[in-house]
Design a protein around this motif. Structure first.
Motif, short mmCIF file in Angstrom:
data_model
loop_
_atom_site.label_atom_id
_atom_site.label_comp_id
_atom_site.label_asym_id
_atom_site.label_seq_id
_atom_site.Cartn_x
_atom_site.Cartn_y
_atom_site.Cartn_z
N THR B 14 2.26 -10.34 4.21
CA THR B 14 1.85 -11.40 3.29
C THR B 14 2.51 -12.73 3.64
OG1 THR B 14 3.62 -10.83 1.75
CG2 THR B 14 1.50 -9.76 1.40
N PHE B 17 0.45 -15.78 3.25
CA PHE B 17 -0.43 -15.86 2.07
C PHE B 17 -0.36 -17.20 1.34
CE2 PHE B 17 -1.61 -11.33 0.52
CZ PHE B 17 -2.04 -10.99 1.79
N LEU B 101 -5.32 -8.99 1.28
CA LEU B 101 -5.12 -9.07 2.73
C LEU B 101 -6.34 -9.68 3.40
CD1 LEU B 101 -3.38 -5.63 3.14
CD2 LEU B 101 -2.36 -7.84 3.76
N LEU B 246 2.44 -3.14 0.33
CA LEU B 246 1.99 -3.99 -0.77
C LEU B 246 1.84 -3.10 -2.01
CD1 LEU B 246 1.35 -5.80 1.70
CD2 LEU B 246 -0.62 -6.66 0.41
N GLU B 260 4.96 -7.45 -1.85
CA GLU B 260 5.27 -6.76 -0.60
C GLU B 260 6.75 -6.43 -0.57
OE1 GLU B 260 4.25 -8.73 3.07
OE2 GLU B 260 4.60 -6.90 4.23
#
Lengths: 701, 433, 174
Positions: B14, B17, B101, B246, B260
């Motif tokens: 992540t 992200f 994801l 996750l 995560e």
């Protein structure tokens, strides 16, 4: 052959070929592992979970229907755990299965009943509401009761894999899943009823059989289907001399459990209201019922007169009569009446084939060959429609042994779906494709060639030459139309040949010649309807007809003698592959007599009893054994199953008028006169819409 | 992202992200994107597979099968084409990570797929995405288009003679299609019934060809493993449980979200430190640690580390990482009923014990929760569940049976409290909450 | 059967995704996108898809009944409100949201308003567990939905507004 695998089931040390499934290995050792979805010959499902067994060193129980045996494997089928699993699976099944066994057709023959009786619990803990959907009618012969369905998917596989039709599928998901037909609310299919036959419960029921009887009230007679030439055994369930059901659950006969719509349902002509039950004699242009004694007297007197003055007889036999009847008829004609004017409707050029194969051994294919040989060439024939069993066998061969199939036909055929090569050629031009296929065919280890009526006379010889030139073992099948077409030729129902293909050396009229002869004195027709298509030229001819129905020919007769159907008599018939099989009396119709008996009674009346000998089927068969080359097979052997006749191994040496060979190309829903009187065959939509198969139905749409 | 990060997170998958335009290829390329793929091009197939094996990566879909081993089952020589299939059918109740994801770092998934393709010699991949995630299908399509445009997909990738094509594939609503063989049936345009195994997908998967089939998160972990090394990834987690995971925290916590965290992170810390504790200061009653098919843990069983083996030792499963937290006001009968309703709805109908068992149990639990239960029903519920357990065609039967058995065994008192026509003791409180 | 040029283009793209002899793979994508355009899976659509992917209509029919997002008959409304009541949403008021929607819309599970504009469905887990309770209108997600937000959404829909015109509540976007 790989070394056998050694393993143990329930303490028995067993061996089997690698890849053998535990459920099969157990069965061979006499150990029953219950299952609903596992069905020999069809794809594996592992869906019903009834066959769970314990396997040492495996933490969970395993399904025996997908587990191959392995060396050292130790299987236990009968343990507290397996018994518990079976019991609970049956408990699950019965939650939504209605317990309407008292009114279910399957009651008494139901695998679920038997399974619960043997493995199930005595009581249910299910107190909730059952799921319900209404019963559906999918065709005149197929009904589906969703709640009874246990979703074993046997019907889906029988239709898709067995028949190559794929008219059944599964819709919805989970507990409300149902089987569904391809036409939305109806079926477009062969109407073979295999789905009903294979259903372990009463989910699929037969329109012909439902609510007619309890199964234990029936008597069962195994006999041979009287429609096409494939010679399927059909076990007729009868009650009070009425046929109620046809199936072949014991898998005896060349067909195993296979039957098409005709074998399974088209016995219904037998008790059609128009069945003739009394002899009739024409008085003032009108057929009037008379006693048997009177009718026989009229016939014998007239035959005697004509014979005495050296008049001209014409004798026509049938493709449906037994070998005994046909043998007896030709003997009567030749020895009793002194005429060689005898014929029948010729539907395939078997004679030229046998002649061309002279000097070879084992060159005629058997029904079993269709399942076992490695390659097939189909010339000008729509097997799925005209020879459903041969088609079924070849399809199973493709599925199980990857048989290689070549088709050369005018139209698309079902075999195309799994053919290596399909070539379209108009009828009578099939030969043009052979050279194109030569290389591929010569590379096959062996071959079976099946051909229809577009290959006859010199073409048959050419075909055999082509086959021999491939330098591989080749077997042949000359396709013929009806249940005893092959036997009619073998028994000498042609002027040129006597029984066993012995050239008579005497002149005789063929069927068209008899009809065309203006001076014919008598026409005796046994179980055939030649006047449906042609007129009788002779106005003076005395016409005697033995038939079940008042056909066009019977209407023109001076005397009509009501005959018994194939399901009402004993004897033998020979199928398209030359296999002799026994027909057995299953039912009776008051007033009708078997043709053999009628012929015998005429002989007796004419004082020819000594010439003809007794009209007992077994006695006549004994004479056939002595006289007809290839038929020297003891009756007990015939009774046990099909025996292929060994054809004449030598030149026939007579031209047998291949130009007279024409197939009627009966399809799944037609069967000559019999088909006209079968309500079932006439009721299915495939017949009404003019389609004979799903392919044709689709093409029509 | 849909929730605030936690300082305790270890962002690996992540890590991009929260970058602006994290889904764009330029962002990806500027942040280590496609470097693992370029590295993998220089590696042998064995090297790639061994690296994945050494990383301790285990399937993130739920079963936790070692990924490298799965890849090694694909036959090296095959006359048939090979396929890479991505299981993006995320449907296990309590699980909502694959969505993120794909949404926030689609190129990481593409890169993982590409590396899997190199590892087994496949040239075509498909991402099966559940039909409800329509926006993600279109989002992934755009990312795939970008990758094609930039030469990371196509007939001659990066001019290096590598061929790989990738496309999305939409499902249409069926939990069963998360089971890999059912997914393949569905992918081939059929009912999503599971297949008889063996053969396994590695040998006969999509179109009966050798196939690598993994969960979205599994593929997404691969670029980091290749780029930073197996040791790095393995070191993030606990023994035999490489990497991060996750975790989807939901239910009665103050800060539900997807976090995560290293494999082996403590469940109580997840609830209290990451999730901000039980909502409203209530007491913790129970936790489902890995999605609805995993047996529930009582509050006093929750002090455990979230790795496959530790949770299994506690007779539950880490599953798909869906951690569902239930407070003291939660009716356990109702939870059991809702979960069984789901499995009865989703049972494909193929095998008898699952098809009939889930439906029967749904009916019993409904009646029971409605106050029409009798004492023998409690035994019956456990019995029926055990009669499904281990006997069904695919794991869906177990998924329905295991949590039910746990609910009955661990919260028998709550079942008894529903007996004798009594209304659900929690019904009012639940509404009030 | 004729479809919009956009859908035809999409079909062409779908069919191009799969190997030449594997067009059956396009069955489900084609069905769901076609349903979006024509409203439901009609018998004509089944026959058309079967023709295009080389299946029989029965093979397509088998598929239709298996997948819960494919609707036969008249199909769902133009705006299909789906409320998740599975475990994570249940714990955060999903069941109450469904009840609220049902009462407000006067619709039950899988029922469609008389004008065909709105329909309601109680759905299984939609993958928004950490942002529960969640609602989907057609393919758009709404996270952490409060009763007030749902009320505004439903009021808007009942007034004939499109969801995107209901300013107070925004879908999750990406």
């Amino acid at each position: 052959m790989a070394d056998p695998v050694k393993f143990t089931i329930d303490g028995q040390e067993l061996e089997a070929a690698p890849g053998t499934l535990v459920i099969e290995a157990a069965k061979r050792a006499g150990i029953e592992i219950p299952s609903f979805c596992y069905y020999e010959g069809y794809s594996l499902q592992a869906a019903c979970r009834m066959c769970l067994v314990e396997v040492e060193k495996m933490p969970k129980m395993q399904v025996a229907c997908t587990l191959p045996v392995a060396n050292g494997m130790v299987v236990r089928t009968d343990t507290p755990q397996t018994r518990g699993a079976r019991k609970s699976t049956l408990e699950f099944l019965l939650t939504n299965h209605p317990l309407d066994c008292p009114v279910c057709d399957k009651g008494g023959e139901c695998e679920l009943q038997d399974m619960v009786f043997r493995y199930g619990a005595g009581e249910s803990r299910f107190t909730e509401t059952k799921l319900h959907v209404d019963e559906q009618q999918w065709s005149p012969v197929v009904y589906y009761d969703g709640p009874r369905c246990i979703l074993c998917f046997r019907c889906v596989r029988a239709c898709e894999e067995g028949m190559g039709v794929a008219a059944l599928g599964v819709v919805n998901r989970g507990a409300v899943s149902l089987i569904a037909p391809n036409g939305g609310d109806h079926l477009n299919c062969d109407e073979c009823g295999q789905c009903i036959d294979i259903c372990p419960v009463g989910a699929l029921t037969s329109g012909a059989y439902r609510y007619q009887t309890r199964p234990w009230e029936m008597e069962h007679t195994g006999t041979i289907c009287t429609h096409c030439a494939d010679g399927c055994k059909t076990t007729l369930g009868t009650r009070n001399d009425q046929i109620i059901r046809g199936n072949n659950r014991d898998r005896s006969g060349v067909n195993g459990e296979f039957l098409c719509v005709k074998g399974r349902y088209a016995f219904d002509f037998n008790d059609h209201a128009e069945r003739l039950q009394s002899p009739m004699v024409k008085v003032n242009g009108k057929l009037e019922p008379v006693s048997w004694a009177k009718a026989l007297e009229v016939v014998s007197k007239k035959f005697g007169e004509i014979k005495a003055r050296g008049g001209k007889f014409g004798v026509v036999g049938s493709n449906h009569s037994t070998n005994e009847e046909n043998f007896y008829l030709q003997k009567f004609a030749r020895q009793g009446l002194g005429t060689n004017n005898i014929d029948h409707r010729r539907t395939g050029d078997v004679v030229t084939l046998v002649d061309a194969l002279s000097g070879t051994n084992g060159s005629l294919a058997t029904t079993a060959d269709m399942y076992e040989r490695k390659a097939f060439l189909i010339l000008g024939a729509d097997l799925a429609v005209e020879h459903p069993l041969l088609s079924f066998q070849i399809r199973a061969n493709y599925r199980h042994h990857a048989a290689r199939i070549y088709t050369v036909t005018a139209r698309a055929v079902r075999e195309d779906d799994y053919a290596v090569r399909s070539i379209r050629k108009p009828a009578f031009s099939e030969f043009e494709a052979l050279e194109e296929l030569r290389g591929a065919l010569a590379a096959e280890p062996e071959l079976v060639i099946l051909f229809g009526d577009t290959v006859k006379g010199p073409d048959v010889r050419k075909l055999v030459e082509f086959g021999q030139s491939l330098s591989i073992p080749v077997k042949y099948t000359a396709l013929v139309d009806y249940s005893n077409s092959r036997g009619a030729i073998d028994m000498g129902l042609v002027p040129e040949l006597g029984p066993g293909f012995h050239a008579t050396g005497a002149a005789g009229l063929t069927l068209p010649e008899m009809l065309a002869a203006g001076d014919l004195d008598a026409l005796w027709v046994v179980g055939e309807n030649p006047l449906a298509q042609a007129a009788l030229a002779s106005k003076k001819a005395f016409v005697v007809v033995q038939d079940m129905f008042l056909t066009e020919t019977a209407k023109a007769a001076d005397v009509v003698l009501p005959s018994a159907s194939a399901y009402e008599k004993n004897g033998t018939v020979t199928n398209v592959c030359g296999e002799v099989q026994r027909v057995k009396r299953a039912a009776a119709t008051m007033g009708a007599k078997p043709d053999l008996e009628i012929i015998g009674l005429i002989a007796k009346e004419m004082g020819l009893a000594a010439t003809m000998g007794p009209w007992l089927p077994d006695t006549v068969y004994g004479e056939i054994r002595r006289t007809v080359k290839g038929y020297d097979i003891p009756l007990p052997l015939v009774a046990l199953g099909a025996q292929q006749t060994v054809p004449v191994n030598g030149r026939v040496g007579v031209d047998v008028r291949p130009d007279l060979v024409w197939s009627a190309h009966e399809n799944l829903f037609t069967s000559g006169t019999l088909g006209r009187y079968s309500k079932i065959l006439n009721s299915v939509i495939e017949k009404r819409s003019g389609a004979a198969t799903p392919e044709q139905e689709l093409a029509r749409q | 992202m849909y929730n605030q990060p936690s300082p305790l997170e270890v962002p690996v998958l992540t890590r991009r992200f929260r970058l602006p335009n994290s889904h764009k290829i330029d962002t990806y390329l500027a942040n280590e994107g496609y470097q693992a793929f370029e590295k993998a091009i220089g590696m042998s197939q064995d090297d790639i597979i061994n690296e994945v094996k050494a990383s301790g990566l285990r399937g993130r879909g739920g079963a936790g099968f070692p990924t490298g081993m799965k890849w090694s089952f694909v036959p090296r020589q095959s006359p048939k084409p090979k396929y890479i299939i991505v299981n993006g059918d995320e449907s296990e109740p309590g699980t909502c990570k694959d969505r993120l994801l794909m949404e926030f770092d689609p190129h990481q998934l593409i890169e993982g797929i590409l590396i899997a393709g190199l590892a087994v010699g496949a040239h075509q991949g498909y991402i099966y995405i559940r039909g409800e995630f329509r926006y993600l299908i279109e989002h992934m399509d755009r990312a795939i288009d970008e990758a094609y445009a930039r030469g990371y997909l196509g007939d001659n990738i990066l001019g290096r003679g590598i061929k790989f094509h990738l496309a999305t594939h939409s499902g249409a609503g069926a939990y069963e299609c998360g089971e890999e063989s059912a997914l393949l049936e569905s992918f081939e345009g059929k009912r999503g019934n599971p297949r008889i195994r063996p053969p396994f997908p590695a040998v006969a998967g999509a179109y009966s060809c050798p196939t690598v089939l993994n969960n979205v998160e599994t593929y997404c972990a691969v670029p980091s493993i290749i780029l930073k090394g197996a040791a790095y990834f393995a070191g993030l987690g606990s023994p035999k449980n490489g990497g991060t995971r996750l975790f989807c925290l939901s239910g009665h916590v103050n800060k539900p979200g997807v976090y995560e965290l290293p494999m082996g992170f403590n469940l109580m810390r997840l609830i209290n430190e990451v999730g901000g504790g039980v909502r409203g200061g209530k007491k913790l009653k129970a936790v489902i640690p890995g999605g609805s098919s995993c047996p529930v843990l009582k509050a006093d069983e929750c002090d455990l580390n979230l790795d496959f083996d530790t949770v299994a030792a506690a007779k539950s499963m880490l599953g798909s990482g869906g951690v569902v937290v239930m407070d003291e006001d939660t009716c356990m009968v109702k939870a059991a009923l809702r979960i069984m309703r789901f499995y009865a709805h989703e049972s494909c109908g193929w095998c008898i014990p699952c098809r009939e068992g889930t439906t029967w149990l749904r009916k019993v639990l409904q009646r029971f929760h409605d106050g029409q239960g009798v004492k023998s029903d409690i035994v019956l519920i456990g019995d029926l569940s055990r009669n499904m357990l281990g006997r069904t065609f695919c794991p869906l039967g177990d998924a329905a049976a295991m949590p039910t058995i746990a609910f009955v065994e661990k919260f028998r008192d709550e079942f008894e409290a529903h007996l004798d026509g009594k209304p659900c003791p929690y019904e009012k409180k639940l509404v009030a909450a | 059967m004729t479809f919009s040029p956009e859908l035809e283009a999409r079909f062409a793209k779908f069919l191009a995704k799969y190997p030449e002899d594997r067009k059956r793979s396009a069955t489900i994508p084609m069905l769901i996108y076609a349903q979006d355009e024509i409203g439901s899976v009609t018998p004509e659509l089944v026959a058309e898809v079967a023709k295009r992917v080389g299946s029989t209509p029965l093979q397509v029919e088998e598929v239709v009944g298996f997948y819960s997002m494919l609707h036969k008959g008249k199909g769902m409304g133009k705006y299909h409100v789906q409320v998740c009541t599975n475990i994570s949403c249940l714990l955060r008021g999903g069941a109450e949201l469904y009840e609220q929607a049902s009462q407000k819309l006067h619709l039950g599970h899988k029922q469609v308003s008389a004008d065909g504009f709105v329909s309601l469905e109680e759905v299984e887990c939609m993958g928004a567990c950490s942002w529960a309770p969640a609602v989907q209108i057609n393919y758009d997600f709404y996270h952490d939905v409060t009763p007030e937000q749902l009320d505004k959404l439903l009021s808007g829909l009942m007034a004939g507004k499109k969801p995107e015109e209901i300013a107070e509540v925004k879908k999750v976007s990406c």
